[in-house]
Design an enzyme around this catalytic site. Structure first.
Site, PDB file in Angstrom:
ATOM      1  CG  HIS A 184       6.789  -0.827  14.147  1.00 26.60           C
ATOM      2  ND1 HIS A 184       7.154  -1.764  13.223  1.00 26.60           N
ATOM      3  CD2 HIS A 184       5.429  -0.842  14.160  1.00 26.60           C
ATOM      4  CE1 HIS A 184       6.074  -2.333  12.698  1.00 26.60           C
ATOM      5  NE2 HIS A 184       5.006  -1.781  13.257  1.00 26.60           N
ATOM      6  NE  ARG A 222       4.377  -5.020   8.626  1.00 26.95           N
ATOM      7  CZ  ARG A 222       3.600  -4.871   9.678  1.00 26.95           C
ATOM      8  NH1 ARG A 222       3.343  -3.652  10.146  1.00 26.95           N
ATOM      9  NH2 ARG A 222       3.072  -5.932  10.278  1.00 26.95           N
TER      10      ARG A 222
END
Length: 308
Positions: free
Chosen positions: A271, A223
């Site tokens: 991502h 993250r």
């Protein structure tokens, strides 16, 4: 059996169709604001704050991803209702490939050769030795443990760090903040697969990353909130860190003005290190619903106090 579904994406119809195939006996409803309908189970991704407000008969809720930070940020789980996260569901193999590639790209100096190509420069670098290149894995959960084993198979020494003590065959493990400096000091390539929690937010800062040996490399596939961007950029600018491969960011999509886009020592991706696979994920959730209906225990239950 009644299942409430919420996914704020272009693939919402695909999720609903997949659940209909996997659980043909279930009555499915896609959540909409003001929906007055009681479900037995809920499955969601980045849910709105009031998603579960009227759900008084839930047996379990399923997070349609491995990371639960997005759900815990908005939801208050009803008392006694377990929150269950995805375990692998096809993401493990993707993560093995991404991290293995990122490690090899730096180890074999392919990033340097790419830069040389842009300058039409012909130069061969001395090969590195596997035994002198330790890969440090931060986070030894389901994905972290799997990736650690995949990197071991490439011939690298692998160290692992986690908040609490873990044991992984072939991996030298460290635990807790007291053992973090020693773990970092011996790491040549740092791979972050930690969950984002209040305890880990901003953990990769100047103080932490500065403990890596000079010339170390950073790979973040967890993250963006784990990293203090300005601290990472400063250590790259100063030459303490050789480079970074980043797949996750504080804000996604990454704003066009961000220095990560143009920094010569940063390679970034949108991502995509481990994209959630709908059919695999639905099969896992459906299987666990069937287990719960039979009165059996399931794995992947989130510790709400710890945030993972």
């Amino acid at each position: 059996m009644k299942l409430l579904l919420y996914t704020p994406s272009k693939t919402a119809d695909e999720w609903q169709a997949a659940f209909a195939r996997a659980l043909p006996q279930a009555e499915l409803r896609a959540w909409t604001p003001g929906l007055d309908w009681r479900a037995d189970y809920a499955a969601f991704w980045y849910p709105p704050r009031d998603l579960l407000d009227r759900q008084t008969r839930l047996k379990a809720a399923f997070n349609l991803g491995a990371g639960v930070d997005g759900s815990l940020k908005t939801l208050t789980m009803p008392p006694g209702v377990p929150l269950v996260r995805l375990e692998d569901a096809g993401m493990g193999r993707q993560m093995d490939e991404y991290v293995g590639w990122a490690v090899l790209r730096h180890f074999r100096r392919f990033d340097e050769y790419a830069a040389q190509q842009s300058r039409a420069e012909w130069k061969v670098h001395r090969p590195r030795r596997h035994e002198d290149f330790t890969v440090g894995m931060m986070g030894l959960g389901v994905l972290g443990t799997r990736v650690a084993r995949a990197v071991l198979a490439l011939g690298f020494p692998v160290w692992g760090w986690s908040a609490s003590a873990k044991s992984v065959e072939g991996v030298r493990t460290f635990a807790g903040h007291a053992e973090l400096p020693a773990f970092l000091a011996g790491t040549s390539a740092l791979v972050c697969l930690l969950p984002l929690t209040p305890a880990t937010s901003g953990l990769l800062n100047r103080a932490t990353l500065g403990k890596l040996s000079r010339g170390a490399y950073v790979i973040n596939v967890a993250r963006g909130g784990l990293v203090v961007d300005d601290d990472l950029l400063a250590l790259l600018d100063e030459g303490h860190l050789a480079g970074a491969t980043l797949d996750v960011f504080h804000e996604e999509p990454l704003p066009a003005w961000h220095r990560f886009w143009s920094h010569p020592r940063v390679f970034l991706t949108p991502h995509c290190s481990a994209v959630t696979l709908i059919e695999d994920s639905v099969a896992q959730v459906a299987g666990k619903i069937r287990q719960l209906e039979r009165g059996e225990a399931v794995t992947g239950i989130v510790d709400l106090g710890r945030g993972y």
